[in-house]
Design a protein around this motif. Structure first.
Motif, PDB file in Angstrom:
ATOM      1  N   LEU A 246      30.213  31.428  42.894  1.00 42.91           N
ATOM      2  CA  LEU A 246      29.251  32.257  42.201  1.00 42.91           C
ATOM      3  C   LEU A 246      29.784  32.642  40.823  1.00 42.91           C
ATOM      4  O   LEU A 246      30.843  33.248  40.715  1.00 42.91           O
ATOM      5  CB  LEU A 246      28.971  33.523  43.020  1.00 42.91           C
ATOM      6  N   PRO A 247      29.085  32.287  39.733  1.00 44.10           N
ATOM      7  CA  PRO A 247      29.542  32.672  38.396  1.00 44.10           C
ATOM      8  C   PRO A 247      29.614  34.192  38.255  1.00 44.10           C
ATOM      9  O   PRO A 247      28.774  34.919  38.802  1.00 44.10           O
ATOM     10  CB  PRO A 247      28.466  32.087  37.471  1.00 44.10           C
ATOM     11  N   PRO A 248      30.589  34.713  37.522  1.00 47.49           N
ATOM     12  CA  PRO A 248      30.805  36.167  37.462  1.00 47.49           C
ATOM     13  C   PRO A 248      29.674  36.927  36.785  1.00 47.49           C
ATOM     14  O   PRO A 248      29.512  38.126  37.033  1.00 47.49           O
ATOM     15  CB  PRO A 248      32.116  36.291  36.680  1.00 47.49           C
ATOM     16  N   TYR A 249      28.894  36.266  35.934  1.00 45.88           N
ATOM     17  CA  TYR A 249      27.813  36.995  35.247  1.00 45.88           C
ATOM     18  C   TYR A 249      26.646  37.303  36.176  1.00 45.88           C
ATOM     19  O   TYR A 249      25.723  38.029  35.796  1.00 45.88           O
ATOM     20  CB  TYR A 249      27.326  36.219  34.009  1.00 45.88           C
ATOM     21  N   PHE A 250      26.662  36.753  37.402  1.00 43.36           N
ATOM     22  CA  PHE A 250      25.631  37.075  38.390  1.00 43.36           C
ATOM     23  C   PHE A 250      26.049  38.212  39.324  1.00 43.36           C
ATOM     24  O   PHE A 250      25.449  38.412  40.374  1.00 43.36           O
ATOM     25  CB  PHE A 250      25.315  35.843  39.252  1.00 43.36           C
ATOM     26  N   MET A 251      27.056  38.982  38.940  1.00 42.26           N
ATOM     27  CA  MET A 251      27.606  39.988  39.848  1.00 42.26           C
ATOM     28  C   MET A 251      26.852  41.316  39.839  1.00 42.26           C
ATOM     29  O   MET A 251      27.060  42.143  40.725  1.00 42.26           O
ATOM     30  CB  MET A 251      29.081  40.243  39.508  1.00 42.26           C
ATOM     31  N   GLU A 252      25.976  41.543  38.855  1.00 40.83           N
ATOM     32  CA  GLU A 252      25.236  42.798  38.805  1.00 40.83           C
ATOM     33  C   GLU A 252      23.892  42.580  38.136  1.00 40.83           C
ATOM     34  O   GLU A 252      23.710  41.634  37.370  1.00 40.83           O
ATOM     35  CB  GLU A 252      26.037  43.881  38.071  1.00 40.83           C
ATOM     36  N   TRP A 253      22.953  43.481  38.419  1.00 42.28           N
ATOM     37  CA  TRP A 253      21.609  43.333  37.870  1.00 42.28           C
ATOM     38  C   TRP A 253      20.849  44.647  37.977  1.00 42.28           C
ATOM     39  O   TRP A 253      21.288  45.590  38.638  1.00 42.28           O
ATOM     40  CB  TRP A 253      20.839  42.230  38.602  1.00 42.28           C
ATOM     41  N   LYS A 315      25.411  46.045  42.408  1.00 43.25           N
ATOM     42  CA  LYS A 315      26.652  45.383  42.010  1.00 43.25           C
ATOM     43  C   LYS A 315      27.301  44.726  43.222  1.00 43.25           C
ATOM     44  O   LYS A 315      27.263  45.266  44.323  1.00 43.25           O
ATOM     45  CB  LYS A 315      27.650  46.385  41.419  1.00 43.25           C
ATOM     46  N   ARG A 316      27.923  43.590  42.972  1.00 39.86           N
ATOM     47  CA  ARG A 316      28.740  42.949  44.010  1.00 39.86           C
ATOM     48  C   ARG A 316      30.167  43.477  43.949  1.00 39.86           C
ATOM     49  O   ARG A 316      30.661  43.840  42.877  1.00 39.86           O
ATOM     50  CB  ARG A 316      28.755  41.432  43.821  1.00 39.86           C
ATOM     51  N   SER A 317      30.815  43.503  45.080  1.00 42.17           N
ATOM     52  CA  SER A 317      32.211  43.909  45.133  1.00 42.17           C
ATOM     53  C   SER A 317      33.078  42.791  44.541  1.00 42.17           C
ATOM     54  O   SER A 317      32.954  41.635  44.955  1.00 42.17           O
ATOM     55  CB  SER A 317      32.622  44.177  46.585  1.00 42.17           C
ATOM     56  N   PRO A 318      33.942  43.095  43.567  1.00 46.14           N
ATOM     57  CA  PRO A 318      34.771  42.050  42.946  1.00 46.14           C
ATOM     58  C   PRO A 318      35.603  41.265  43.955  1.00 46.14           C
ATOM     59  O   PRO A 318      35.743  40.058  43.852  1.00 46.14           O
ATOM     60  CB  PRO A 318      35.662  42.837  41.976  1.00 46.14           C
ATOM     61  N   GLY A 319      36.173  41.957  44.930  1.00 47.12           N
ATOM     62  CA  GLY A 319      36.999  41.264  45.919  1.00 47.12           C
ATOM     63  C   GLY A 319      36.222  40.605  47.021  1.00 47.12           C
ATOM     64  O   GLY A 319      36.697  39.662  47.658  1.00 47.12           O
ATOM     65  N   ILE A 323      29.392  41.293  49.445  1.00 49.14           N
ATOM     66  CA  ILE A 323      29.014  42.691  49.659  1.00 49.14           C
ATOM     67  C   ILE A 323      28.338  43.227  48.407  1.00 49.14           C
ATOM     68  O   ILE A 323      28.911  43.186  47.312  1.00 49.14           O
ATOM     69  CB  ILE A 323      30.237  43.549  50.010  1.00 49.14           C
ATOM     70  N   VAL A 324      27.112  43.722  48.549  1.00 49.61           N
ATOM     71  CA  VAL A 324      26.348  44.263  47.423  1.00 49.61           C
ATOM     72  C   VAL A 324      26.227  45.774  47.588  1.00 49.61           C
ATOM     73  O   VAL A 324      25.844  46.266  48.655  1.00 49.61           O
ATOM     74  CB  VAL A 324      24.953  43.623  47.336  1.00 49.61           C
ATOM     75  N   ARG A 325      26.556  46.493  46.537  1.00 49.43           N
ATOM     76  CA  ARG A 325      26.442  47.954  46.541  1.00 49.43           C
ATOM     77  C   ARG A 325      25.226  48.355  45.704  1.00 49.43           C
ATOM     78  O   ARG A 325      25.110  47.981  44.538  1.00 49.43           O
ATOM     79  CB  ARG A 325      27.718  48.579  45.965  1.00 49.43           C
ATOM     80  N   PHE A 326      24.308  49.108  46.313  1.00 46.67           N
ATOM     81  CA  PHE A 326      23.114  49.568  45.615  1.00 46.67           C
ATOM     82  C   PHE A 326      23.371  50.954  45.038  1.00 46.67           C
ATOM     83  O   PHE A 326      23.822  51.858  45.756  1.00 46.67           O
ATOM     84  CB  PHE A 326      21.914  49.573  46.560  1.00 46.67           C
ATOM     85  N   LEU A 327      23.084  51.128  43.752  1.00 43.06           N
ATOM     86  CA  LEU A 327      23.519  52.315  43.038  1.00 43.06           C
ATOM     87  C   LEU A 327      22.495  53.438  43.006  1.00 43.06           C
ATOM     88  O   LEU A 327      22.826  54.565  42.670  1.00 43.06           O
ATOM     89  CB  LEU A 327      23.889  51.934  41.596  1.00 43.06           C
ATOM     90  N   PHE A 328      21.236  53.130  43.320  1.00 42.41           N
ATOM     91  CA  PHE A 328      20.196  54.162  43.332  1.00 42.41           C
ATOM     92  C   PHE A 328      19.930  54.603  44.760  1.00 42.41           C
ATOM     93  O   PHE A 328      19.671  53.778  45.633  1.00 42.41           O
ATOM     94  CB  PHE A 328      18.901  53.622  42.726  1.00 42.41           C
ATOM     95  N   GLN A 329      19.991  55.907  45.008  1.00 42.59           N
ATOM     96  CA  GLN A 329      19.679  56.415  46.337  1.00 42.59           C
ATOM     97  C   GLN A 329      18.195  56.232  46.661  1.00 42.59           C
ATOM     98  O   GLN A 329      17.815  55.865  47.765  1.00 42.59           O
ATOM     99  CB  GLN A 329      20.048  57.896  46.447  1.00 42.59           C
TER     100      GLN A 329
END
Length: 333
Positions: A246-253, A315-319, A323-329
């Motif tokens: 997965l290219p690194p620029y696809f890690m967040e949106w 965002k995806r976890s770098p390591g 694993i995707v972390r959603f930032l809005f509750q």
């Protein structure tokens, strides 16, 4: 090609060289609309692959709230393969500008606010089994213009020709663009090669959107999607099929549904519902990716002019990139 990129993006060498990538855009005279100047960005015509048949390659003309100067886009041109640039009838019928008409529904700029990002990459993939279409609109957050377009049709690699033909006829035949798909579609790994060349372009002296050194993330830019499916699910699946990391620029949106929900305090499950609530007439054909990207960009523009702050929502976890972390509750699930 840098060594890190070979390691990161390729598990095997390409069997054949990719076709020429999307060349630099040139600008024509801006159109004045509702206090906003829309730059007309012209695509390059690179090769001679367009057939002489009269295949219908247009999008559906909008019904209601029609923008008077709207014309269906020549989809050979977006692929860099239109050979009818000297045909007056063709030029009269089809648009050969890579700008997007976003005017006509914008109340003004008085409520707009400074954004964290200089550019937004509006992405709307098509294809359930494998990706069939990869359109990206480059949206300038300051001018609220679409200043460049990257658009490629994608050829599946794990399907028989018979299944591909059935798939494309069912997907694009109803729009009349199945012929242009067959004439221009390339493999996903070639699309990514060309997309990275497009990201590296210098635009009017501004910084490049992406450099392969460092962490490989975007520069002052963020992907904007209508939902999480495109970057959370489909891109990783397609990378796996293609034997790529997965290219690194696809890690967040930024998921525009979540931005909409938190700014207007009302839920809209999809692009069409957001457009209806905002009084934005639909342009083109729903589920033709290039047209859906235009309409998503128009929703984005309206949010910005109303004063919304477009932030990263996932965002995806770098390591552990799975694993995707959603930032809005408060978000659309």
């Amino acid at each position: 090609m840098a060594t890190w990129r070979i390691t990161l993006l390729r598990c095997a060498l390409l069997s054949s060289p990719p076709p020429p990538f999307f060349q630099s855009s040139s600008f024509s005279t801006p159109i004045q609309r509702s206090q906003l100047k829309r730059s007309l960005v012209k695509c390059s015509s690179l090769s001679k692959g367009e057939p002489t048949s009269s295949t219908r390659i247009q999008s559906e003309i909008p019904k209601g709230g029609r923008i008077s100067s709207w014309k269906p886009m020549c989809l050979y041109h977006t692929q860099g393969k239109c050979t009818k640039m000297d045909d007056p009838l063709h030029l009269e019928k089809f648009s050969h500008s890579c700008s997007v008409e976003l005017g006509g529904t914008v109340p003004g700029l008085k409520n707009s606010r400074a954004q964290k990002f200089d550019y937004f990459l509006v992405l709307d993939l098509e294809g359930k089994v494998e990706i069939l279409e990869f359109p990206v609109l480059l949206f300038d957050a300051k001018t609220m213009d679409v200043v460049d377009v990257f658009h490629r049709f994608v050829r599946p690699t794990r399907m028989t020709e018979k299944r591909i033909n059935e798939y494309i006829e069912g997907k694009y035949g109803r729009f009349g663009v199945d012929r242009v798909w067959h004439d221009t579609a390339i493999k996903f790994e070639d699309v990514i090669e060309q997309f990275e060349s497009w990201l590296r372009k210098e635009r009017d002296g501004h910084i490049r959107l992406w450099r392969e050194d460092g962490d490989g993330h975007l520069n002052e830019a963020a992907f904007v999607t209508c939902g999480n499916w495109d970057l959370k699910t489909k891109i990783p699946q397609q990378c796996e099929v293609a034997g790529m990391k997965l290219p690194p620029y696809f890690m967040e949106w930024s998921n525009l549904k979540d931005i909409y929900l938190n700014f207007y305090n009302r839920r809209a499950p999809g692009m069409l519902s957001m457009m209806r609530e905002l009084g934005i007439p639909q342009l083109g054909s729903h589920h033709l990716g290039i047209d859906d990207s235009k309409n998503i960009a128009r929703v984005l523009q309206r949010l910005l002019t109303d004063g919304a702050l477009v932030q990263i929502t996932a965002k995806r976890s770098p390591g552990s990139p799975h694993i995707v972390r959603f930032l809005f509750q408060n978000r659309i699930k």
